[in-house]
Scaffold this motif. Structure first.
Motif, PDB file in Angstrom:
ATOM      1  N   UNK A 126       0.822  -1.206   0.000  1.00  0.00           N
ATOM      2  CA  UNK A 126       0.000   0.000   0.000  1.00  0.00           C
ATOM      3  C   UNK A 126       0.858   1.257   0.000  1.00  0.00           C
ATOM      4  N   UNK A 127       2.003   1.209   0.664  1.00  0.00           N
ATOM      5  CA  UNK A 127       2.907   2.366   0.666  1.00  0.00           C
ATOM      6  C   UNK A 127       3.475   2.605  -0.730  1.00  0.00           C
ATOM      7  N   UNK A 128       3.794   1.527  -1.447  1.00  0.00           N
ATOM      8  CA  UNK A 128       4.285   1.663  -2.829  1.00  0.00           C
ATOM      9  C   UNK A 128       3.193   2.262  -3.712  1.00  0.00           C
ATOM     10  N   UNK A 129       1.963   1.777  -3.535  1.00  0.00           N
ATOM     11  CA  UNK A 129       0.845   2.302  -4.315  1.00  0.00           C
ATOM     12  C   UNK A 129       0.635   3.788  -4.020  1.00  0.00           C
ATOM     13  N   UNK A 130       0.740   4.155  -2.747  1.00  0.00           N
ATOM     14  CA  UNK A 130       0.583   5.571  -2.374  1.00  0.00           C
ATOM     15  C   UNK A 130       1.606   6.438  -3.095  1.00  0.00           C
ATOM     16  N   UNK A 131       2.831   5.942  -3.212  1.00  0.00           N
ATOM     17  CA  UNK A 131       3.885   6.710  -3.881  1.00  0.00           C
ATOM     18  C   UNK A 131       3.597   6.892  -5.367  1.00  0.00           C
ATOM     19  N   UNK A 132       2.814   5.995  -5.958  1.00  0.00           N
ATOM     20  CA  UNK A 132       2.483   6.075  -7.383  1.00  0.00           C
ATOM     21  C   UNK A 132       1.182   6.833  -7.653  1.00  0.00           C
ATOM     22  N   UNK A 133       0.482   7.222  -6.610  1.00  0.00           N
ATOM     23  CA  UNK A 133      -0.830   7.857  -6.768  1.00  0.00           C
ATOM     24  C   UNK A 133      -0.731   9.141  -7.586  1.00  0.00           C
TER      25      UNK A 133
ATOM     26  N   UNK B  48      -2.694  14.087  -4.737  1.00  0.00           N
ATOM     27  CA  UNK B  48      -2.348  14.143  -3.314  1.00  0.00           C
ATOM     28  C   UNK B  48      -3.400  13.433  -2.465  1.00  0.00           C
ATOM     29  N   UNK B  49      -4.677  13.566  -2.830  1.00  0.00           N
ATOM     30  CA  UNK B  49      -5.746  12.915  -2.068  1.00  0.00           C
ATOM     31  C   UNK B  49      -5.613  11.397  -2.106  1.00  0.00           C
ATOM     32  N   UNK B  50      -5.310  10.855  -3.288  1.00  0.00           N
ATOM     33  CA  UNK B  50      -5.142   9.407  -3.403  1.00  0.00           C
ATOM     34  C   UNK B  50      -3.880   8.939  -2.690  1.00  0.00           C
ATOM     35  N   UNK B  51      -2.858   9.762  -2.743  1.00  0.00           N
ATOM     36  CA  UNK B  51      -1.624   9.438  -2.028  1.00  0.00           C
ATOM     37  C   UNK B  51      -1.910   9.325  -0.536  1.00  0.00           C
TER      38      UNK B  51
END
Length: 222
Positions: free
Chosen positions: A55-62, A65-68
């Protein structure tokens, strides 16, 4: 039909099979062996630790900013749930921190988490979201199904059941579903095909995870 509806239709056979599994049936009845649940909860703790990394990797690819922030918070929640498992279920089942920390991922757990990590590293945000969605969604639906069948006063595993019918958890699942649907409308044909493929594969792993726990899966050679 939007992405999530089509993807869920595609796994109807898997989800139906999950509800019929001995693990789920016995959990529903409160008759599941404590040894099996102990094995499951240790593997689930290992899984959640790796899931938080995904999930942290996915957040970095968002892309926004809201999706991150949303996926970073999901990662935080996964870690919080893992800690809760350690403090509550581990204590209840007499699992010492030393035993939990020294336990290896089962072959299925390792394969599942490696699949999610590889997908998150190698592919785009939409494909990565589709890969983690079954973990959120299937647990929610299974939790709701079991809750409708059980007598709260009699089921030894009620606390586990309550975790997955929590309104905040349901809201987070619906949010991830909405993100996947939104991303699918903007995806290329090849990207959409991969979204469906990884959603299906992760759903297969969900079935395999419960099956492996029920059979106390361990490495056959050391």
């Amino acid at each position: 039909m939007n992405f999530s509806a089509q993807a869920w239709d595609n796994i109807d056979n898997i989800y139906s099979s999950i509800l019929k599994m001995e693990f789920i049936q016995q959990l529903e009845q409160g008759s599941l062996s404590k040894e099996i649940f102990q094995h499951y909860i240790i593997q689930d703790g290992i899984y959640l630790g790796e899931f938080a990394r995904v999930l942290a990797i996915i957040a970095a690819k968002a892309p926004t900013a809201d999706l991150q922030l949303e996926f970073a918070l999901n990662a935080q929640i996964a870690i919080a749930v893992e800690r809760s498992l350690h403090t509550e279920f581990f204590r209840e089942f007499n699992i010492s921190p030393e035993v939990a920390l020294s336990s290896q991922a089962s072959p299925t757990c390792l394969n599942y988490t490696n699949f999610l990590l590889a997908t998150a590293y190698q592919h785009s945000f939409p494909i990565s979201v589709a890969a983690v969605l079954p973990c959120f969604w299937i647990y929610l639906e299974v939790g709701k199904h079991i809750y409708q069948q059980v007598n709260e006063q009699d089921n030894f595993y009620q606390r586990w059941i309550d975790t997955y019918i929590d309104k905040d958890f349901e809201a987070s699942v619906e949010s991830v579903i909405n993100v996947a649907n939104d991303m699918a409308t903007k995806a290329s044909n090849s990207e959409l095909a991969l979204m469906n493929q990884v959603f299906y594969r992760a759903s297969q792993f969900e079935w395999m995870f419960w099956d492996s726990a029920y059979h106390l899966e361990r490495w056959q050679i050391n």
